[in-house]
Design a protein around this motif. Sequence first.
Motif, mmCIF file in Angstrom:
data_model
loop_
_atom_site.group_PDB
_atom_site.id
_atom_site.type_symbol
_atom_site.label_atom_id
_atom_site.label_comp_id
_atom_site.label_asym_id
_atom_site.label_seq_id
_atom_site.Cartn_x
_atom_site.Cartn_y
_atom_site.Cartn_z
ATOM 1 N N VAL A 86 62.089 0.124 -31.135
ATOM 2 C CA VAL A 86 61.920 1.425 -31.798
ATOM 3 C C VAL A 86 62.968 2.414 -31.299
ATOM 4 C CG1 VAL A 86 60.395 3.417 -32.003
ATOM 5 C CG2 VAL A 86 59.469 1.124 -32.273
ATOM 6 N N ILE A 87 63.171 2.444 -30.003
ATOM 7 C CA ILE A 87 64.138 3.387 -29.410
ATOM 8 C C ILE A 87 65.537 3.125 -29.959
ATOM 9 C CG2 ILE A 87 65.287 4.027 -27.250
ATOM 10 C CD1 ILE A 87 62.550 3.475 -25.862
ATOM 11 N N THR A 117 60.832 -3.155 -17.303
ATOM 12 C CA THR A 117 60.655 -2.484 -18.596
ATOM 13 C C THR A 117 61.569 -1.278 -18.713
ATOM 14 O OG1 THR A 117 58.347 -3.197 -18.676
ATOM 15 C CG2 THR A 117 58.979 -1.378 -20.106
ATOM 16 N N PHE A 152 58.015 -4.224 -28.864
ATOM 17 C CA PHE A 152 58.099 -3.184 -29.882
ATOM 18 C C PHE A 152 58.820 -1.924 -29.394
ATOM 19 C CE2 PHE A 152 56.109 0.321 -32.268
ATOM 20 C CZ PHE A 152 56.350 -0.101 -33.571
ATOM 21 N N SER A 153 58.480 -1.471 -28.212
ATOM 22 C CA SER A 153 58.954 -0.163 -27.752
ATOM 23 C C SER A 153 60.470 -0.049 -27.639
ATOM 24 C CB SER A 153 58.283 0.179 -26.411
ATOM 25 O OG SER A 153 56.881 0.176 -26.553
ATOM 26 N N ILE A 209 53.635 -5.255 -27.798
ATOM 27 C CA ILE A 209 53.989 -3.880 -27.480
ATOM 28 C C ILE A 209 55.231 -3.831 -26.600
ATOM 29 C CG2 ILE A 209 53.240 -1.820 -26.231
ATOM 30 C CD1 ILE A 209 51.936 -2.142 -28.942
ATOM 31 N N VAL A 216 64.552 -0.650 -21.392
ATOM 32 C CA VAL A 216 64.607 0.539 -22.247
ATOM 33 C C VAL A 216 65.982 1.216 -22.125
ATOM 34 C CG1 VAL A 216 63.719 2.893 -22.500
ATOM 35 C CG2 VAL A 216 62.134 0.979 -22.295
ATOM 36 N N CYS A 240 66.671 -5.304 -30.596
ATOM 37 C CA CYS A 240 67.115 -3.904 -30.592
ATOM 38 C C CYS A 240 68.398 -3.738 -31.407
ATOM 39 C CB CYS A 240 67.360 -3.433 -29.159
ATOM 40 S SG CYS A 240 65.884 -3.362 -28.126
#
Length: 598
Positions: free
Chosen positions: A207-208, A23, A203-204, A200, A27, A170
């Motif tokens: 968003v970034i 994860t 999603f994260s 989730i 990110v 993304c």
Amino acid sequence: MALKDKLDIRDFLARGLLREKETLFLVLLAVVVGVVSGYASLLLRFAIEWVSLFWTGERTWTEAAHSLPWYIYLVAPTVGGLLVGWITVRYLPGGELRGVSGVLADMVEHKARVHRHQMATETFGSAIAIGSGASLGREGPTVALGALISSEIGQRAGLSEQQLRILIGCGVAAAIAASFNTPIAGVLFALEVILADYAIATFSPIVIASVLATAIARSEVGNFPAFTVPEYHLISVWEIPAYMIMGVLCGIVASGFIKSMAPTRAWLARVVPNRRLRPAAVGFSIGLIGLAIPQVMSIGYGFVEDMMLERIHPELLGVALPLTLFLAIVLIGKMVAVVLSSAGGFPGGLFGPALFLGATVGALFGDIAHSLSPSYSESYGAYALVACGALTAAALQAPLTVMLIVFEMTADYHIMLPLMIACSVATMVTRSFGRASVFTEALEERGIETHWGREQSWMRSVPVTQIPWRAIPRVSEYAKLEELKQVYTGSGKGCVQVVDDEGDMIGIVTFSDLQQWLIDPALDQVVVASEVANRNVLTISESGSLLDAVHILDREEFEQMPVVADDNPRKVLGILSRNAIFSTYHKLIVKHGEGDRE
């Protein structure tokens, strides 16, 4: 505590630590994608303006519409079409899909590996096409560019297909966010249109990336929305039925817009079969339309803003017209120009044209409604603003995304009630004519199914080697029927493999194959296994996936399927049962369902 329990806890902690590392890595890649896609979006935007500046002396065609010499309307899109035709045939010789449609096709058919040759068509091709006057938008190419950048970064980082899909989300979110200055809508567009995944874990990172791309766009062009919009007021509750009627009209226009694409492509392919020359021929036609209706050229966001702010000058060819007639002519002209541009081979998006058509329908409807009931209705600018969202929601089949885009652009909560009504009605009307959107109609024409792409990617990620299979008993092809029956009944596996002298399978024997030989015991020493064996056996390779197994089971009604070696399709390694395949499938769905709730 038992040793087994300790091992289970260690295994659980190890898996959790591995998941956290994956994860975190995703990110970090989302940060890179957000930054790169944000700058790529700006680069494409500026490139379109540079090409427009070359032809018109202004950054947009709308600014130069009333001062251009007549020949520019014909020369610019024709020359642009020649260049685009060469680029397209050079880099996509097989007629591969481009833009958002191409991204969706690659997500389904190529394991989220976006065709890298789209880089040329979505950058140089789109900039030349839109800057030269093709009646298309920049958002579609920007989305494709963000997806391509994400796919390349993800592949080089060695991501799995599921992780690659998230990273593409993304890039898509970053592209939309940078284009409209709408970070929330960028996220929802990626989830609603591209991924159909609201977990989730998905999603994260999206968003970034969206936030970073928005920050980059704001740092370069300022914190301004795509359009300057009026302050909205709902004059009376009696306007709600009017917005519902307008939603119906937007849905009908969106349906006509979508369904006109395929016939126009077929017609242009017959009239101008040469793919290199087709965009040039279409460009000349668009130029002819532009001579009479300059508003149809290029993106046309300036005219959309004029409709919302009610500063239209209803004049064509130097002749003043009633506003209603003027808007009707612009609506028809823009629809024809957009369909010709897209079907004729120009790279570009249909998001922007949908906004233009929606605003025109709304302004036309609002002008009529206000003239009939001035005390109970807003003027046409308010209707243009709401219909801009309604028709786009119907054309994209993405009502939530479009509602958020309009809300983020206006920052006005008062618009939400009529916007929600109009978008919902328009989307339902369009869906009643079919499930296709402007993004998926080309895929449907080619028989590409997108509705279960996420589930497909899950199933494709499970190799056959992870599905429990059993050993399969074997007999020689020369074995007597008596021996065959003994092996069949003794194994309890429900099937027997018949092999040749090399040990390679020549067929499979199941109960249905044996049934006809059980009546007469005299045949036990006469008939041999090769006579009983069914030689029409569907197998699956050891390098296959759960998805491959399900596809095979969908084609045939049988309970067992041999797994064969990659280097020898007659060497059986084991046998899969229907129950094992669907048990694995059900566990996979449960696993991802639990992942969605984390």
